[in-house]
Design a protein around this motif. Structure first.
Motif, PDB file in Angstrom:
ATOM      1  N   ILE A 172       0.842  -1.198   0.000  1.00 57.02           N
ATOM      2  CA  ILE A 172       0.000   0.000   0.000  1.00 57.02           C
ATOM      3  C   ILE A 172       0.875   1.246   0.000  1.00 57.02           C
ATOM      4  O   ILE A 172       1.689   1.450   0.903  1.00 57.02           O
ATOM      5  CB  ILE A 172      -0.936  -0.001   1.228  1.00 57.02           C
ATOM      6  CG1 ILE A 172      -1.678  -1.329   1.346  1.00 57.02           C
ATOM      7  CG2 ILE A 172      -1.898   1.167   1.137  1.00 57.02           C
ATOM      8  CD1 ILE A 172      -2.484  -1.711   0.123  1.00 57.02           C
ATOM      9  N   ASP A 173       0.679   2.096  -1.006  1.00 51.88           N
ATOM     10  CA  ASP A 173       1.496   3.309  -1.138  1.00 51.88           C
ATOM     11  C   ASP A 173       0.903   4.503  -0.403  1.00 51.88           C
ATOM     12  O   ASP A 173       1.639   5.338   0.122  1.00 51.88           O
ATOM     13  CB  ASP A 173       1.666   3.660  -2.615  1.00 51.88           C
ATOM     14  CG  ASP A 173       2.465   2.603  -3.370  1.00 51.88           C
ATOM     15  OD1 ASP A 173       3.385   2.019  -2.766  1.00 51.88           O
ATOM     16  OD2 ASP A 173       2.159   2.360  -4.550  1.00 51.88           O
ATOM     17  N   ALA A 174      -0.419   4.631  -0.403  1.00 54.92           N
ATOM     18  CA  ALA A 174      -1.086   5.761   0.244  1.00 54.92           C
ATOM     19  C   ALA A 174      -2.557   5.417   0.424  1.00 54.92           C
ATOM     20  O   ALA A 174      -3.094   4.543  -0.264  1.00 54.92           O
ATOM     21  CB  ALA A 174      -0.939   7.037  -0.579  1.00 54.92           C
ATOM     22  N   LEU A 175      -3.198   6.119   1.368  1.00 54.52           N
ATOM     23  CA  LEU A 175      -4.611   5.891   1.673  1.00 54.52           C
ATOM     24  C   LEU A 175      -5.374   7.202   1.659  1.00 54.52           C
ATOM     25  O   LEU A 175      -4.822   8.260   1.959  1.00 54.52           O
ATOM     26  CB  LEU A 175      -4.789   5.280   3.070  1.00 54.52           C
ATOM     27  CG  LEU A 175      -3.892   4.139   3.538  1.00 54.52           C
ATOM     28  CD1 LEU A 175      -4.187   3.833   5.002  1.00 54.52           C
ATOM     29  CD2 LEU A 175      -4.105   2.915   2.689  1.00 54.52           C
ATOM     30  N   ALA A 176      -6.664   7.090   1.346  1.00 51.27           N
ATOM     31  CA  ALA A 176      -7.593   8.197   1.564  1.00 51.27           C
ATOM     32  C   ALA A 176      -8.808   7.611   2.261  1.00 51.27           C
ATOM     33  O   ALA A 176      -9.426   6.671   1.754  1.00 51.27           O
ATOM     34  CB  ALA A 176      -7.995   8.857   0.257  1.00 51.27           C
ATOM     35  N   VAL A 177      -9.129   8.135   3.432  1.00 51.01           N
ATOM     36  CA  VAL A 177     -10.207   7.607   4.273  1.00 51.01           C
ATOM     37  C   VAL A 177     -11.281   8.684   4.423  1.00 51.01           C
ATOM     38  O   VAL A 177     -11.028   9.746   4.995  1.00 51.01           O
ATOM     39  CB  VAL A 177      -9.679   7.187   5.658  1.00 51.01           C
ATOM     40  CG1 VAL A 177     -10.811   6.672   6.536  1.00 51.01           C
ATOM     41  CG2 VAL A 177      -8.593   6.118   5.513  1.00 51.01           C
ATOM     42  N   ILE A 178     -12.482   8.398   3.915  1.00 52.13           N
ATOM     43  CA  ILE A 178     -13.587   9.350   3.972  1.00 52.13           C
ATOM     44  C   ILE A 178     -14.522   8.974   5.123  1.00 52.13           C
ATOM     45  O   ILE A 178     -15.039   7.859   5.173  1.00 52.13           O
ATOM     46  CB  ILE A 178     -14.393   9.347   2.657  1.00 52.13           C
ATOM     47  CG1 ILE A 178     -13.475   9.532   1.450  1.00 52.13           C
ATOM     48  CG2 ILE A 178     -15.469  10.430   2.690  1.00 52.13           C
ATOM     49  CD1 ILE A 178     -14.161   9.231   0.136  1.00 52.13           C
ATOM     50  N   ASN A 179     -14.738   9.904   6.041  1.00 56.55           N
ATOM     51  CA  ASN A 179     -15.653   9.699   7.165  1.00 56.55           C
ATOM     52  C   ASN A 179     -15.405   8.375   7.876  1.00 56.55           C
ATOM     53  O   ASN A 179     -16.311   7.564   8.089  1.00 56.55           O
ATOM     54  CB  ASN A 179     -17.112   9.801   6.689  1.00 56.55           C
ATOM     55  CG  ASN A 179     -17.474  11.215   6.268  1.00 56.55           C
ATOM     56  OD1 ASN A 179     -17.016  12.188   6.860  1.00 56.55           O
ATOM     57  ND2 ASN A 179     -18.279  11.345   5.237  1.00 56.55           N
ATOM     58  N   GLY A 180     -14.146   8.178   8.261  1.00 50.21           N
ATOM     59  CA  GLY A 180     -13.749   6.980   8.993  1.00 50.21           C
ATOM     60  C   GLY A 180     -13.617   7.253  10.480  1.00 50.21           C
ATOM     61  O   GLY A 180     -13.994   8.317  10.976  1.00 50.21           O
TER      62      GLY A 180
END
Length: 270
Positions: A105-113
């Motif tokens: 995994i290179d990067a994450l985006a977490v929406i309303n976590g």
């Protein structure tokens, strides 16, 4: 597991996996797909137990299972490195992937976590579970938009909501599968493990989210070693749907910045 692997927009384009929330459907990301497809090779899928991947789930189904299933599918298609964009439950899956498969995994985006299920969110899910158990799937799906969208947006999009409700009724994942996926969500806990996520993370929330209070994302941001927090003033729980014209350029710019930072850090290490 069936996944949809889009064509890369250019040679060497980064791969971006899109993970929906409790509904589990890859179609959730329709408002983002055209914009993201110019920058990433997109991977979209229906989560196990839903849509094209419907099958009975085990009683002890967990977040780790969700992460393992999709990671195995990515490897099956020859994808060893990728970024993840997840909404709510999908954001939790993204963090689980970062913990269980850190080199992939290179990067994450977490929406309303969140780190742990908030007391308010737990109450909302209890209400929804009561509707599902006592009144059935139709009542559950009729109430679902109340937790996802701002009231003014719902009032202006009634035909769309009615069409979505009919579609969800026709393709309902089943009470048992939904309950088991919800149980996996409710027991997820990153309070002690978030500090072990070393990848850069974009944390996104909406101040008017009825289901998950925005300060849950603030807490998550503080717990992650390498994160950026973006707060939208309006949009509800499904802010990527209701405020797509503001959400999409913000997401693309912020993800690009994270990946540039990540690339620079790798060069420094080498």
């Amino acid at each position: 597991m069936q996944i949809e692997l889009a064509r890369a927009p250019f040679p060497g384009a980064p791969v971006l996996l899109l993970v929906a929330g409790l509904g589990g459907s890859g179609s959730y990301w329709l408002p983002q797909r055209a914009a993201l497809a110019e920058h990433y090779q997109l991977v979209v899928y229906d989560q196990r137990g839903t849509g094209a991947n419907q099958q009975p789930l085990p009683a002890d189904y967990s977040l780790a299972d969700m992460a393992q299933e999709i990671h195995s599918a990515m490897l099956h298609h020859g994808i060893e490195h990728y970024c993840v964009l997840g909404h709510a439950l999908g954001g939790l899956v993204a963090m689980q992937l970062a913990l269980d498969y850190p080199t992939a995994i290179d990067a994450l985006a977490v929406i309303n976590g969140w780190l742990q299920l908030n007391a308010h969110t737990r109450r909302c899910f209890a209400v929804r579970e009561t509707l599902l158990r006592d009144s059935g799937p139709a009542a559950y799906l009729q109430a679902q938009p109340l937790f996802l969208y701002p009231a003014d947006w719902m009032a202006a999009h009634q035909p769309q909501l009615e069409a979505e409700e009919a579609l969800h009724n026709a393709h309902f994942q089943g009470q048992e599968n939904l309950t088991r996926r919800l149980n996996a969500l409710k027991t997820a806990d990153f309070y002690t493990t978030a500090a072990n996520i070393r990848q850069p993370v974009l944390v996104i929330c909406s101040r008017d989210d009825l289901l998950v209070p925005w300060n849950c994302s603030q807490q998550l941001h503080h717990a992650l070693p390498h994160s950026v927090l973006e707060i939208l003033p309006w949009g509800g729980h499904a802010c990527n749907v209701t405020a797509a014209s503001e959400f999409n350029p913000m997401l693309i710019a912020a993800l690009a910045a994270l990946l540039t930072t990540e690339s620079a850090s790798h060069k420094e290490i080498v």
